[in-house]
Structures are given as C-alpha cells and as structure tokens.
Scaffold this active site. Structure first.
Site, PDB file in Angstrom:
ATOM      1  NE  ARG A  30      -2.678   2.080   2.764  1.00 10.47           N
ATOM      2  CZ  ARG A  30      -2.407   2.298   4.545  1.00 10.47           C
ATOM      3  NH1 ARG A  30      -4.329   1.468   4.776  1.00 10.47           N
ATOM      4  NH2 ARG A  30      -2.161   3.156   5.459  1.00 10.47           N
ATOM      5  CE1 TYR A  37      -5.104   5.395   8.257  1.00 10.73           C
ATOM      6  CE2 TYR A  37      -5.038   6.177   5.709  1.00 10.73           C
ATOM      7  CZ  TYR A  37      -4.939   5.106   7.500  1.00 10.73           C
ATOM      8  OH  TYR A  37      -5.289   3.423   6.760  1.00 10.73           O
ATOM      9  CG  ASP A  75      -7.375   3.870   3.526  1.00  9.25           C
ATOM     10  OD1 ASP A  75      -8.240   4.460   2.397  1.00  9.25           O
ATOM     11  OD2 ASP A  75      -7.376   2.953   4.382  1.00  9.25           O
ATOM     12  CG  HIS A  86      -8.914   6.846   6.035  1.00 11.08           C
ATOM     13  ND1 HIS A  86      -9.054   7.643   7.388  1.00 11.08           N
ATOM     14  CD2 HIS A  86      -7.852   5.193   6.762  1.00 11.08           C
ATOM     15  CE1 HIS A  86      -9.094   6.277   8.405  1.00 11.08           C
ATOM     16  NE2 HIS A  86      -8.641   5.551   7.801  1.00 11.08           N
ATOM     17  CD  GLU A  96      -8.724   0.409   2.652  1.00 11.44           C
ATOM     18  OE1 GLU A  96      -7.289  -0.103   2.100  1.00 11.44           O
ATOM     19  OE2 GLU A  96      -8.609   1.096   3.840  1.00 11.44           O
ATOM     20  CD  GLU A 147     -10.313   1.245   7.836  1.00 12.82           C
ATOM     21  OE1 GLU A 147     -10.232   0.329   6.871  1.00 12.82           O
ATOM     22  OE2 GLU A 147     -10.317   2.052   8.187  1.00 12.82           O
ATOM     23  NE  ARG A 149      -9.511  -2.184   3.245  1.00 12.84           N
ATOM     24  CZ  ARG A 149      -9.064  -2.661   4.011  1.00 12.84           C
ATOM     25  NH1 ARG A 149      -8.300  -3.893   4.076  1.00 12.84           N
ATOM     26  NH2 ARG A 149      -8.209  -2.065   5.618  1.00 12.84           N
ATOM     27  CD  GLU A 207      -4.775  -3.158   6.335  1.00 14.81           C
ATOM     28  OE1 GLU A 207      -6.290  -3.093   6.565  1.00 14.81           O
ATOM     29  OE2 GLU A 207      -4.485  -1.788   6.451  1.00 14.81           O
ATOM     30  CD1 TRP A 224      -8.061  12.237  10.437  1.00 11.50           C
ATOM     31  CD2 TRP A 224      -8.229   9.958  11.171  1.00 11.50           C
ATOM     32  NE1 TRP A 224      -6.665  11.644  10.164  1.00 11.50           N
ATOM     33  CE2 TRP A 224      -7.404  10.041  11.102  1.00 11.50           C
ATOM     34  CE3 TRP A 224      -8.651   8.248  11.314  1.00 11.50           C
ATOM     35  CZ2 TRP A 224      -6.057   8.689  11.053  1.00 11.50           C
ATOM     36  CZ3 TRP A 224      -7.956   7.096  11.756  1.00 11.50           C
ATOM     37  CH2 TRP A 224      -6.756   7.492  11.639  1.00 11.50           C
TER      38      TRP A 224
HETATM   39  C1  GCO Z   1      -6.528   0.187   7.836  1.00 13.25           C
HETATM   40  C2  GCO Z   1      -7.550   0.850   8.346  1.00 13.25           C
HETATM   41  C3  GCO Z   1      -7.125   1.822   9.580  1.00 13.25           C
HETATM   42  C4  GCO Z   1      -7.504   2.432   9.863  1.00 13.25           C
HETATM   43  C5  GCO Z   1      -8.001   2.191  11.877  1.00 13.25           C
HETATM   44  C6  GCO Z   1      -8.435   3.248  11.688  1.00 13.25           C
HETATM   45  O1  GCO Z   1      -6.573   0.490   6.046  1.00 13.25           O
HETATM   46  O2  GCO Z   1      -5.750  -0.236   7.927  1.00 13.25           O
HETATM   47  O3  GCO Z   1      -8.097   2.809   7.019  1.00 13.25           O
HETATM   48  O4  GCO Z   1      -5.358   2.930   9.191  1.00 13.25           O
HETATM   49  O5  GCO Z   1      -7.801   3.747  10.023  1.00 13.25           O
HETATM   50  O6  GCO Z   1      -8.201   0.831  11.665  1.00 13.25           O
HETATM   51  O7  GCO Z   1      -8.142   2.236  13.486  1.00 13.25           O
HETATM   52 MG    MG Z   2      -8.063   1.870   5.714  1.00 11.23          MG
END
Ligand code: GCO
Ligand code: MG
Length: 412
Positions: free
Chosen positions: A147, A159, A220, A222, A246, A272, A293, A349, A412
C-alpha cells in the site's frame, strides 16, 4: 460442553486490545478479539454488563444459536459496539470447537483452499525518497503487495504516513502508522482534497517508474472524497494499475459508489467501518465494489463475515480483510483461518505487531515470502499470556480528526 467462565481482558502492550476469554466446564479455553480502536471501553462494558451474564451455562458447541440469541435478544441491532462484542463471543466459540475437534480452525470452515494468504503492508513517506525506502524495506521483509500513502505538499500530517516510516518489523522498533497521532484528546490534522488529487497520481507515476509494473500497489483514500472527486482520482490512477482504491468516499452512502463506478475501472475496496451484511447488501448486489474490507473483529465474527463473503462470491467479489495493528493477533488469526478456507479470498492486510504485543499474544501463524498461514495448532493458534497482559494497563487513546484550512471538520 458448557461455558463455565467468561473474562474480559484489557491490555495495552503497544496499543489497547480487548480480549474475551471463555473457559468450558471441561477446561477448554477460547479467545475472541473485541478491540474497537478509540472506543475500547464501550465494548468492555457491553460485554461485561450485558453479554457475559448470558453466556454462563450455554452449550459451547452451539455457535450459530448463540450468535442469533445475542443478536436478536438485544433488540437493538448492528453497530460497531454490538457487532464487536458478538464477534468476540463467536470467535472464542470457534476456537473452542476447533480445539475440541483437535484441528486448526480452518479445517472446520471447509479446509484449506490455498497454501497461504497473499498479504499487503503499508509503505509511506512524506517525500518520494522516504516512500521508496519504505517500499524497499517492505520488499526486503518479503511483502509482495504494498500500500502506498504519501505526504501531500502543504499538509502537515495526514492519515497513513508512519511517524517512523521505515519499516522495522519485529526487531525492536515498532512500526505503526498512526500511534504518533493517538492521544488523550483527538489530535487535529489538516486536509485539502484538491492538493491531494493533484499530488497522488504523481506519486504513483514515480513509484511505477522506480519499481516497475509488476508489483501490486494499493491506496487508501480514507473516506475523504466526494463521489465526483473519487471518480476523478480513480480515473487519474488508471495508468498505474492499482490492485485497489480503498474507502474512496464515506461509507455511509452506498449510492456514491455508483457514480464512482461509472467513471473508472480502478478496482474499489470498502468496508472497514461496516459491521453487517446489510451494510454490504446493495453494493454487492449492484457490483459496486471488488473487495470486502471488513475485519472478523468488527463484523460479528466468523459466523457473520463468512455469510457476507459467501454472498459476495456470487458476484466475483473477493475478500480484503482489514488488518491494521488495532486488530489483535486473535482477530488476525481468525481472519487467516477464514481467508484460507473461503474460495473468494483476495488479499489480507497485514501490519506486523510489535514485540510487546507478540509476548502478550503467543501466536502460531507464520509469515513466509509475503504469505501468511494461520498454522496448524488446534483452534485459532493464539494464546493469551495473562501475566504479560497484566503488565500493560489501558491507556486512553483517541484517533485523530481533520479540519480544512477554514476550520471546517472533515472526514478523517
Ligand atoms: C486501514 C485503516 C486503518 C484505520 C484504523 C482505525 O486501512 O488499515 O484505514 O488504518 O484507520 O484501523 O482504527
Ligand atoms: Mg483503510
């Protein structure tokens, strides 16, 4: 075989983990991960106050029935707290059943469909040079899929950029991309989508020029883009052949993915922050994603996530289970057993845990040349060292949040 004892154990070796330990009247034990990053104690209370009293005396073999009992008798359904609590019970019962059978858990889920699980790690860097070093270190550790998260000019911290971007694995220095930003109050980060959209394609172009076209690359978003911005990004990344993009838009609005899909062939992964099959129903049926995910830990355990993945398999949608360090080794092992058994496994992951975490959670899963395997111990293959766990009390740790330059709170 009845459940005799249920303990909720909170420990913070490198970060907070919540673990449920069930013991049966014939002395078998099972573990379940109930860690919900930043809201850990809500799940502790849910389990301790409302679930543990119901478990004592139940037949430990009745996994599906216990799942339905906990889910339906609560009346209030779904949500990350409820589903993490149910997941912990579910995984602990699978652990016990597999130990009782004398088999690794994947055997009870249908047996191995493959020899190992392709895993991806997190390379990151504020500059391209730092990022390239991080990619190289991941390759040296064996990662065959990586990634890519990069700093954006003008933004202070975003992030996915590790405070210590150089991967150290288990040799003493912990690698983790977000602990620097965890704290007793949510740390404020900054965000600017236009700068991000301009910058990211240049990073992928540089990475492809440096590392060639073969290496699977992931990214990602996010949850930060609007549908049309996500469509723009997906399109601009097409020449760089991503394994997936992602969480391109906030997950609450599944319709958004329709628009993204109409504009780009970049594969999409999401989920996620989902916690049930109902979060996925529309986007699987309409084939708006390519990868599911979810973590076992946040999606009602093996019993429920298996149903999501079976539904997804009808549409050639694969797994890409969430596996950051806030999923404990217990949750990671559960994901590996499930991933080894299902037909539509995609990728796992994998951010390696730190040494302290590995002393608390004794694991038998293996890492070999970019592939994970859950190991062949009966059950999950993870045991909790309670003396070690006792050394690390809970620490309050909020996730960060974002503001735009005019002060507006952003995703975020
Ligand atoms: C990922 C996620 C994590 C989250 C985290 C929050 O792709 O692994 O985005 O980085 O930010 O799990 O608790
Ligand atoms: Mg993520």
């Amino acid at each position: 075989m009845k459940i005799d004892k249920a303990e909720v154990i909170v420990t913070s070796p490198d970060r907070n983990f919540v673990t449920l330990k069930l013991t049966t009247d014939d002395g078998l034990t099972g573990l379940g991960d109930a860690t919900l990053n930043g809201r850990e104690l809500a799940v502790v209370a849910y389990l301790t106050e409302h679930v543990v009293p119901l478990l004592i005396g139940l037949d430990a073999h009745r996994i599906e029935d216990t799942w339905q009992f906990l889910y339906r008798s609560a009346y209030w359904r779904r949500g990350p707290v409820t589903m993490a609590a149910i997941a912990a019970v579910d995984v602990a019962l699978w652990d016990i059943k597999a130990k009782a059978a004398g088999m690794p858990l994947y055997q009870l889920l249908g047996g191995a469909s493959r020899t190992g699980l392709l895993a991806y790690g997190h390379a990151s860097g504020k500059s391209n040079n730092e990022l390239f070093d991080s990619v190289r270190e991941h390759q040296e550790k064996g990662f065959q899929a990586i990634r890519i998260q990069a700093g954006v000019p003008g933004l202070k911290s975003i992030y996915g950029i590790a405070s210590n971007a150089t991967f150290k694995g288990n040799d003493g220095v912990r690698y983790d991309h977000e602990p620097a930003q965890r704290g007793a109050y949510p740390a404020e980060e900054d965000w600017d989508t236009r700068s991000y959209l301009r910058h990211v394609p240049t990073v992928f172009e540089a990475v492809r020029n440096e590392f060639g076209s073969e290496l699977p690359l992931l990214h990602d978003g996010h949850h930060r883009m609007t549908p049309i911005q996500a469509a723009q990004l997906g399109k601009s990344l097409e020449p760089f052949d991503l394994f997936w993009l992602e969480d391109c838009t906030p997950a609450e609005n599944p319709e958004a993915l329709r628009l993204v899909r109409q504009h780009t062939t970049t594969p999409l992964a999401i989920g996620e922050v989902f916690n049930s099959i109902w979060d996925y129903q529309q986007i699987i049926r309409e084939q708006l994603i390519d990868y599911v995910r979810s973590a076992v830990t946040h999606t009602g355990g093996i019993t429920h996530l298996k149903k999501v993945l079976e539904y997804a398999s009808q549409y050639q949608i694969k797994s890409g289970m969430h596996g950051p360090t806030d999923i404990s080794p217990v949750g990671m092992a559960a994901a590996m057993h499930l991933g080894l058994a299902i037909h539509n496994f995609g990728i796992q992951e994998y951010m390696q845990h730190g040494e302290k975490t590995n002393r608390v959670f004794e694991q038998s899963y293996t890492w070999d040349n970019g592939m994970l395997h859950p190991g062949d111990q009966p059950g999950l293959g993870v045991e909790l060292n309670q003396d070690e766990a006792g050394k690390y009390p809970y620490e309050k740790a909020y996730l960060p949040y974002n503001r735009l330059s005019d002060g507006t709170v952003h995703d975020w």
